[in-house]
Design a protein around this motif. Sequence first.
Motif, mmCIF file in Angstrom:
data_model
loop_
_atom_site.group_PDB
_atom_site.id
_atom_site.type_symbol
_atom_site.label_atom_id
_atom_site.label_comp_id
_atom_site.label_asym_id
_atom_site.label_seq_id
_atom_site.Cartn_x
_atom_site.Cartn_y
_atom_site.Cartn_z
ATOM 1 N N PRO A 147 -12.002 -0.713 1.617
ATOM 2 C CA PRO A 147 -12.010 -1.641 0.260
ATOM 3 C C PRO A 147 -10.727 -2.289 -0.092
ATOM 4 C CG PRO A 147 -13.606 -0.041 0.255
ATOM 5 C CD PRO A 147 -12.468 0.630 1.297
ATOM 6 N N ALA A 148 -9.607 -1.060 -0.071
ATOM 7 C CA ALA A 148 -8.105 -1.300 -0.519
ATOM 8 C C ALA A 148 -7.604 -2.230 0.191
ATOM 9 C CB ALA A 148 -7.484 0.016 -1.077
ATOM 10 N N THR A 149 -7.811 -2.507 1.456
ATOM 11 C CA THR A 149 -7.052 -3.244 2.535
ATOM 12 C C THR A 149 -7.741 -4.378 2.863
ATOM 13 O OG1 THR A 149 -6.471 -0.698 3.691
ATOM 14 C CG2 THR A 149 -6.267 -2.648 4.827
ATOM 15 N N PHE A 150 -8.829 -4.591 3.124
ATOM 16 C CA PHE A 150 -9.313 -5.803 3.690
ATOM 17 C C PHE A 150 -10.266 -6.884 2.550
ATOM 18 C CE2 PHE A 150 -8.835 -2.835 7.329
ATOM 19 C CZ PHE A 150 -7.919 -3.707 8.119
ATOM 20 N N ALA A 171 0.816 -1.207 -0.017
ATOM 21 C CA ALA A 171 0.070 0.026 0.032
ATOM 22 C C ALA A 171 0.855 1.132 -0.048
ATOM 23 C CB ALA A 171 -1.039 -0.112 1.158
ATOM 24 N N ASN A 172 0.901 2.071 -1.002
ATOM 25 C CA ASN A 172 1.891 3.082 -1.044
ATOM 26 C C ASN A 172 0.915 4.460 -1.903
ATOM 27 O OD1 ASN A 172 3.912 4.785 -0.604
ATOM 28 N ND2 ASN A 172 4.932 4.064 -2.115
ATOM 29 N N ARG A 173 -0.181 4.683 -1.808
ATOM 30 C CA ARG A 173 -0.869 5.867 -2.483
ATOM 31 C C ARG A 173 -1.729 6.299 -1.370
ATOM 32 N NH1 ARG A 173 -1.353 8.494 -7.128
ATOM 33 N NH2 ARG A 173 -3.189 9.904 -7.385
ATOM 34 N N GLY A 174 -1.220 7.357 -0.706
ATOM 35 C CA GLY A 174 -2.342 8.140 0.214
ATOM 36 C C GLY A 174 -3.126 9.140 -0.184
ATOM 37 N N GLY A 175 -4.396 8.539 -0.518
ATOM 38 C CA GLY A 175 -5.558 9.596 -1.191
ATOM 39 C C GLY A 175 -6.810 9.016 -0.538
ATOM 40 N N GLY A 176 -7.950 8.925 -1.318
ATOM 41 C CA GLY A 176 -9.171 8.726 -0.994
ATOM 42 C C GLY A 176 -9.465 7.418 -1.410
ATOM 43 N N THR A 177 -8.704 6.965 -2.256
ATOM 44 C CA THR A 177 -9.102 5.615 -2.880
ATOM 45 C C THR A 177 -8.337 4.293 -2.243
ATOM 46 O OG1 THR A 177 -9.748 6.836 -4.971
ATOM 47 C CG2 THR A 177 -9.608 4.462 -5.075
ATOM 48 N N TYR A 178 -6.905 4.653 -2.244
ATOM 49 C CA TYR A 178 -6.221 3.575 -2.022
ATOM 50 C C TYR A 178 -5.677 3.813 -0.537
ATOM 51 C CZ TYR A 178 -6.218 2.974 -7.112
ATOM 52 O OH TYR A 178 -6.578 2.899 -8.559
ATOM 53 N N SER A 179 -4.668 2.883 -0.159
ATOM 54 C CA SER A 179 -4.061 2.738 1.089
ATOM 55 C C SER A 179 -2.715 3.119 1.125
ATOM 56 C CB SER A 179 -4.340 1.773 1.903
ATOM 57 O OG SER A 179 -5.796 1.455 2.081
ATOM 58 N N GLN A 180 -2.122 3.479 2.061
ATOM 59 C CA GLN A 180 -0.708 4.012 2.078
ATOM 60 C C GLN A 180 0.055 3.571 3.421
ATOM 61 O OE1 GLN A 180 0.772 8.154 1.964
ATOM 62 N NE2 GLN A 180 2.015 7.355 0.345
ATOM 63 N N VAL A 181 0.798 2.897 3.465
ATOM 64 C CA VAL A 181 1.696 2.209 4.838
ATOM 65 C C VAL A 181 3.075 2.787 4.668
ATOM 66 C CG1 VAL A 181 2.080 0.277 6.131
ATOM 67 C CG2 VAL A 181 -0.045 0.455 5.127
ATOM 68 N N ASP A 182 3.751 3.437 5.475
ATOM 69 C CA ASP A 182 5.229 3.850 5.626
ATOM 70 C C ASP A 182 5.268 4.245 7.014
ATOM 71 O OD1 ASP A 182 4.330 6.440 5.848
ATOM 72 O OD2 ASP A 182 4.533 6.585 3.746
#
Length: 598
Positions: free
Chosen positions: A131-134, A111-122
């Motif tokens: 929905p992008a995670t689970f 996960a590396n896009r921090g917005g409203g649709t995707y997830s970001q982990v750093d």
Amino acid sequence: MRYFILCLSFFLYLNVLSAQSNSYTISFENAVHHEAKVKATFPNIDQDTLSVRMSRSSPGRYALHEFAKNVYGFRAFDSKGNPLEIVRPDPYQWKVYGHDGTVKIEYLLFANRGGGTYSQVDETHAHLNIPATFMFAPSLEERPIEVTFDTREDLNWKVVTQLHLVSGTTYTAPNLQYFMDSPTEISDFGRREFNVDGQTIQFVLHHNGTDEELDTYFEKVKKVVLAEKEVYGELPNFDYGRYTFLACYIPNASGDGMEHRNSTILTSTRSLADGGMEGNIGTVSHEFFHAWNVERIRPQSLEPFDFEEANMSGALWFAEGFTSYYTNLILCRAGLMAPEEYIEGLAGTFNYVWNSPARQFFNPIEMSYQAPFVDAATSVDPVNRENTFISYYSYGSVLGLALDLALREKGLNLDGYMKLVWEIFGKTQIPYKIKDLQNTLGEYAGKKFADTFFNSYIYKSEMPNYKNLFETVGVLLKTNPEVAYFGAYAALDGDGNGEIKSNPTIDSPAYIANLDKGDIITAINGEPFPDGQQFDAYLLQFKPGDVLKIEFERFGKPKTTQVKLVSSPTYVISPSEKEGDELTKKQRDARKDWLKLK
């Protein structure tokens, strides 16, 4: 004793709930490499095979995003830890066989896009769009869900989400739809909140700025909230009495805004100190307005939201477009944007819609149908959007403007119409059809008025008489016939030539001259393509009627054509008094009421 019994009853309830719930745990040991580890347990399964899958879409978006592409290391076990057989029938799901009534799964998520649709982990945060995670089990979608976020204490991470807190970092959702609609921010964030009519509005900000900057910005947020409440006369009844802004203004984020039932994602690379104080507040205005319009005033075409397919609705001109109309209007009413700036700022969206040839192909409903192709959707084949598509955000925005000004001529206004739609469909949470919007406008302003508006501008793609409408509030709409128009955008290609970067607008001079996107202009009237000057600025030396001899290359072959320039169709919108016209009292009063000027 009474307290003990109450506590015992509560813990028994939690135990029963746990036995019937699907549960998740997510941890971030490898955050430096953008990985999260997810584990899930699905108990009390009464079918031989359990299908689990990743969503293909996300609430607030309408296109497919194929979140399964970022999942790997998938494994499944029974309640005793025995490995289970897994079959992949398609790219989106995993079928698990041979369980003992319980299926436990685990997988890694990149996960590396921090917005409203995707997830970001750093190592700055875990920014999670659910929905992008689970993964989820479609056959168990009505079950309660419990999720535990295993935070990084070494990074001082805290959790904020619209999910209901159980204890520690464990939260619950009543079902899959609510869970998927509940973005979560885990970071070392700052928090501010205030009370409005017994409900809490909290603003959470993950940023690299100061507490003083957050304090200043929060005052702007409060003004937006109160100005939007004034439109509808009240706040929605938020679940658990709380609404949460989840803001990430950090360099590694992606600019976005995404509405949810009791929260919204706000992301930007602009810090508050570097333009974000003014540049980011528009997204706050837009997304909070959605708490009424689209989250509770809900199109029937989006109910229930489908996580396995694209979600198409013909009502986005209203759900997104009317919300866009209010975005800057609210900033003006809240004193965060000067009236002159607001009025002149209408020109960009107006020209985009008014001058688009796309209206000959699609009306606002049909433009809304295009959302699965344009709403952050990706493709590699060229498209002709310049000539065939108008954003439903923009289209609906200029129609909302026209409806507001037309209603004001009748002693009414768009606020009143939105309040009525809210009363009938929002507070009752009865999803609407487009015909319902027409009938409600008829109830508010008269059947003839409503039928004319919908039959001319919604079911067809005609345009209102904006010149007359603007005059009612002392606003001037005009073109400059002395400015020349080419009809396509060109820029240096790096070799000293100019490349046409856009599809020429239908029936424009460039289109008629048979120029096309990708053509390389080598000379104009015998002179090299201008270096160090924007093409639009270069054209200012010419007048309508001038003919440009264009030498260009297409697929490596030299060609020539002639482009006869015409008058620019671009309009300027400005307060009439700025052009020397004196406003009448009626115009002054109308503008004051429109912009809620003190």
